[in-house]
Design a protein around this motif. Structure first.
Motif, PDB file in Angstrom:
ATOM      1  N   LYS A  40       0.777  -1.060   0.108  1.00  0.00           N
ATOM      2  CA  LYS A  40       0.160  -0.039   0.057  1.00  0.00           C
ATOM      3  C   LYS A  40       0.928   1.244  -0.249  1.00  0.00           C
ATOM      4  CE  LYS A  40      -4.163  -1.740   2.003  1.00  0.00           C
ATOM      5  NZ  LYS A  40      -5.384  -1.890   3.129  1.00  0.00           N
ATOM      6  N   GLU A  41       2.093   1.227   0.604  1.00  0.00           N
ATOM      7  CA  GLU A  41       2.767   2.481   0.557  1.00  0.00           C
ATOM      8  C   GLU A  41       3.900   2.498  -0.623  1.00  0.00           C
ATOM      9  OE1 GLU A  41       6.932   1.196   3.352  1.00  0.00           O
ATOM     10  OE2 GLU A  41       5.263   2.325   4.172  1.00  0.00           O
ATOM     11  N   THR A  42       3.976   1.457  -1.450  1.00  0.00           N
ATOM     12  CA  THR A  42       4.687   1.626  -2.500  1.00  0.00           C
ATOM     13  C   THR A  42       4.058   1.945  -3.860  1.00  0.00           C
ATOM     14  OG1 THR A  42       6.122  -0.219  -1.628  1.00  0.00           O
ATOM     15  CG2 THR A  42       6.198   0.304  -3.954  1.00  0.00           C
ATOM     16  N   MET A  43       4.334   2.996  -4.249  1.00  0.00           N
ATOM     17  CA  MET A  43       3.835   3.597  -5.466  1.00  0.00           C
ATOM     18  C   MET A  43       4.155   2.934  -6.752  1.00  0.00           C
ATOM     19  SD  MET A  43       1.364   4.894  -3.759  1.00  0.00           S
ATOM     20  CE  MET A  43       0.298   5.801  -5.073  1.00  0.00           C
ATOM     21  N   ILE A  44       3.290   2.768  -7.813  1.00  0.00           N
ATOM     22  CA  ILE A  44       3.841   2.292  -9.052  1.00  0.00           C
ATOM     23  C   ILE A  44       3.715   3.413  -9.947  1.00  0.00           C
ATOM     24  CG2 ILE A  44       2.990   1.296 -11.147  1.00  0.00           C
ATOM     25  CD1 ILE A  44       2.062  -1.159  -9.789  1.00  0.00           C
ATOM     26  N   LYS A  45       2.793   4.234  -9.790  1.00  0.00           N
ATOM     27  CA  LYS A  45       2.688   5.597 -10.330  1.00  0.00           C
ATOM     28  C   LYS A  45       1.831   6.537  -9.287  1.00  0.00           C
ATOM     29  CE  LYS A  45      -1.308   5.443 -13.319  1.00  0.00           C
ATOM     30  NZ  LYS A  45      -1.483   5.813 -14.806  1.00  0.00           N
ATOM     31  N   GLU A  46       2.004   7.935  -9.650  1.00  0.00           N
ATOM     32  CA  GLU A  46       0.992   8.645  -9.012  1.00  0.00           C
ATOM     33  C   GLU A  46      -0.386   8.205  -8.587  1.00  0.00           C
ATOM     34  OE1 GLU A  46      -0.044  13.332  -8.673  1.00  0.00           O
ATOM     35  OE2 GLU A  46       2.035  12.786  -9.567  1.00  0.00           O
ATOM     36  N   MET A  48      -1.404   5.253  -7.733  1.00  0.00           N
ATOM     37  CA  MET A  48      -1.617   3.992  -7.741  1.00  0.00           C
ATOM     38  C   MET A  48      -0.667   3.239  -7.077  1.00  0.00           C
ATOM     39  SD  MET A  48      -1.929   1.148 -10.995  1.00  0.00           S
ATOM     40  CE  MET A  48      -3.320   1.899 -11.640  1.00  0.00           C
ATOM     41  N   SER A  49      -0.852   2.506  -5.898  1.00  0.00           N
ATOM     42  CA  SER A  49       0.080   1.672  -5.080  1.00  0.00           C
ATOM     43  C   SER A  49      -0.117   0.291  -5.828  1.00  0.00           C
ATOM     44  CB  SER A  49      -0.582   1.525  -3.662  1.00  0.00           C
ATOM     45  OG  SER A  49      -1.745   0.779  -3.687  1.00  0.00           O
ATOM     46  N   VAL A  50       1.025  -0.403  -5.200  1.00  0.00           N
ATOM     47  CA  VAL A  50       1.234  -1.818  -5.702  1.00  0.00           C
ATOM     48  C   VAL A  50      -0.086  -2.691  -5.312  1.00  0.00           C
ATOM     49  CG1 VAL A  50       2.576  -4.032  -5.507  1.00  0.00           C
ATOM     50  CG2 VAL A  50       3.647  -1.791  -5.626  1.00  0.00           C
ATOM     51  N   TYR A  51      -0.576  -2.312  -4.188  1.00  0.00           N
ATOM     52  CA  TYR A  51      -1.837  -2.802  -3.759  1.00  0.00           C
ATOM     53  C   TYR A  51      -3.026  -2.652  -4.681  1.00  0.00           C
ATOM     54  CZ  TYR A  51      -5.590  -4.483  -0.416  1.00  0.00           C
ATOM     55  OH  TYR A  51      -6.627  -4.925  -0.079  1.00  0.00           O
ATOM     56  N   ASP A  52      -3.126  -1.479  -5.028  1.00  0.00           N
ATOM     57  CA  ASP A  52      -4.083  -0.988  -5.943  1.00  0.00           C
ATOM     58  C   ASP A  52      -3.969  -1.948  -7.162  1.00  0.00           C
ATOM     59  OD1 ASP A  52      -5.338   0.841  -4.208  1.00  0.00           O
ATOM     60  OD2 ASP A  52      -3.842   2.299  -4.958  1.00  0.00           O
ATOM     61  N   PHE A  53      -2.681  -1.992  -7.796  1.00  0.00           N
ATOM     62  CA  PHE A  53      -2.288  -2.492  -9.008  1.00  0.00           C
ATOM     63  C   PHE A  53      -2.703  -3.892  -9.135  1.00  0.00           C
ATOM     64  CE2 PHE A  53       0.901  -5.159 -11.234  1.00  0.00           C
ATOM     65  CZ  PHE A  53       0.486  -4.660 -12.477  1.00  0.00           C
ATOM     66  N   THR A  66       1.604   2.490 -18.287  1.00  0.00           N
ATOM     67  CA  THR A  66       2.417   2.206 -19.875  1.00  0.00           C
ATOM     68  C   THR A  66       3.582   1.403 -19.442  1.00  0.00           C
ATOM     69  OG1 THR A  66       3.801   4.290 -19.028  1.00  0.00           O
ATOM     70  CG2 THR A  66       1.747   4.843 -20.203  1.00  0.00           C
ATOM     71  N   TYR A  67       4.343   1.159 -20.517  1.00  0.00           N
ATOM     72  CA  TYR A  67       5.388   0.339 -20.413  1.00  0.00           C
ATOM     73  C   TYR A  67       6.926   1.111 -19.551  1.00  0.00           C
ATOM     74  CZ  TYR A  67       3.908  -2.958 -23.690  1.00  0.00           C
ATOM     75  OH  TYR A  67       3.270  -3.886 -24.393  1.00  0.00           O
ATOM     76  N   ALA A  68       6.567   2.494 -19.569  1.00  0.00           N
ATOM     77  CA  ALA A  68       7.460   3.220 -18.852  1.00  0.00           C
ATOM     78  C   ALA A  68       7.014   3.239 -17.123  1.00  0.00           C
ATOM     79  CB  ALA A  68       7.356   4.690 -19.332  1.00  0.00           C
ATOM     80  N   ASP A  69       5.947   3.106 -17.009  1.00  0.00           N
ATOM     81  CA  ASP A  69       5.328   3.025 -15.682  1.00  0.00           C
ATOM     82  C   ASP A  69       5.954   1.627 -15.023  1.00  0.00           C
ATOM     83  OD1 ASP A  69       4.012   5.271 -15.531  1.00  0.00           O
ATOM     84  OD2 ASP A  69       2.120   4.228 -16.173  1.00  0.00           O
ATOM     85  N   TYR A  70       6.022   0.634 -15.643  1.00  0.00           N
ATOM     86  CA  TYR A  70       6.259  -0.559 -15.279  1.00  0.00           C
ATOM     87  C   TYR A  70       8.067  -0.664 -15.053  1.00  0.00           C
ATOM     88  CZ  TYR A  70       2.139  -2.963 -16.892  1.00  0.00           C
ATOM     89  OH  TYR A  70       0.634  -3.244 -16.772  1.00  0.00           O
ATOM     90  N   TYR A  71       8.720  -0.113 -16.014  1.00  0.00           N
ATOM     91  CA  TYR A  71       9.952  -0.035 -16.085  1.00  0.00           C
ATOM     92  C   TYR A  71      10.523   0.823 -14.726  1.00  0.00           C
ATOM     93  CZ  TYR A  71      14.864   0.801 -17.182  1.00  0.00           C
ATOM     94  OH  TYR A  71      16.346   0.901 -17.042  1.00  0.00           O
ATOM     95  N   LYS A  72       9.961   2.093 -14.446  1.00  0.00           N
ATOM     96  CA  LYS A  72      10.287   2.862 -13.359  1.00  0.00           C
ATOM     97  C   LYS A  72      10.087   2.116 -12.091  1.00  0.00           C
ATOM     98  CE  LYS A  72       9.164   7.380 -11.528  1.00  0.00           C
ATOM     99  NZ  LYS A  72       8.190   8.568 -11.679  1.00  0.00           N
ATOM    100  N   PHE A  73       8.962   1.389 -11.971  1.00  0.00           N
ATOM    101  CA  PHE A  73       8.366   0.716 -10.801  1.00  0.00           C
ATOM    102  C   PHE A  73       9.596  -0.590 -10.529  1.00  0.00           C
ATOM    103  CE2 PHE A  73       6.523  -3.022  -8.764  1.00  0.00           C
ATOM    104  CZ  PHE A  73       6.320  -2.610  -7.510  1.00  0.00           C
ATOM    105  N   ALA A  74       9.824  -1.355 -11.830  1.00  0.00           N
ATOM    106  CA  ALA A  74      10.840  -2.312 -11.533  1.00  0.00           C
ATOM    107  C   ALA A  74      12.167  -1.906 -10.795  1.00  0.00           C
ATOM    108  CB  ALA A  74      10.810  -3.149 -12.845  1.00  0.00           C
ATOM    109  N   GLN A  75      12.516  -0.579 -11.234  1.00  0.00           N
ATOM    110  CA  GLN A  75      13.774  -0.137 -10.543  1.00  0.00           C
ATOM    111  C   GLN A  75      13.792   0.045  -9.156  1.00  0.00           C
ATOM    112  OE1 GLN A  75      16.577  -0.130 -12.727  1.00  0.00           O
ATOM    113  NE2 GLN A  75      15.319  -1.044 -14.210  1.00  0.00           N
TER     114      GLN A  75
END
Length: 156
Positions: A40-46, A48-53, A66-75
């Protein structure tokens, strides 16, 4: 792409273990509570948390990220999460990101396997409920590879 190229990509996913598996939630309440809190505290993008995802279905997730959102989150995920959590998250992301490709590649082979007895629209509705691994198996069988070949390849 022709069917052999599609199968090459799908076989890569199978070999690397990138098909989503059910998660073992047989852990203590405190560990589960910590994991949910971390998601819940880790955000994939503004906004949207991992929990929401994780609550989103694959189709909805594909629309919102987007693919950019996935890439940024993976880092971020690789740096701040434990190896096991990071690996589970990566597999979930691979499943979601590649779902459109797998599904598109499986529609016509599925239709052929059922001898075109249903309209394509109905086939697409049926496929909505399957996983990428299911799509892979459909494509393997449609290409003439036996179920035994599928099981032998999955075991390696």
């Amino acid at each position: 792409m022709d069917s052999s190229e599609v199968l090459t990509i799908m076989k890569f996913f199978a070999k690397e273990g990138l098909f989503i598996k059910s998660v073992n939630f047989d852990v203590t309440w405190s560990v589960r509570h910590y994991a949910v809190h971390k998601m819940k505290e880790t955000m994939i993008k503004e906004q949207m948390s991992v929990y929401d995802f994780i609550q989103l279905g694959p189709e909805e997730a594909a629309k919102q990220l987007t693919y950019a959102d996935y890439y940024k989150f993976a880092q971020t995920c690789n740096k701040s999460w434990s190896f096991r959590a990071s690996e589970t998250c990566a597999v979930h992301l691979c499943e979601t990101m590649s779902r459109g490709f797998f599904r598109r590649c499986a529609v016509y082979p599925f239709w052929e396997l059922i001898h075109k007895r249903l309209p394509l629209e109905i086939c697409e509705m049926i496929l909505e409920h399957l996983t990428n691994e299911d799509f892979y198996h459909i494509c393997l069988v449609a290409s003439g590879q036996s179920v035994i070949t599928i099981l032998q390849y999955s075991a390696t």
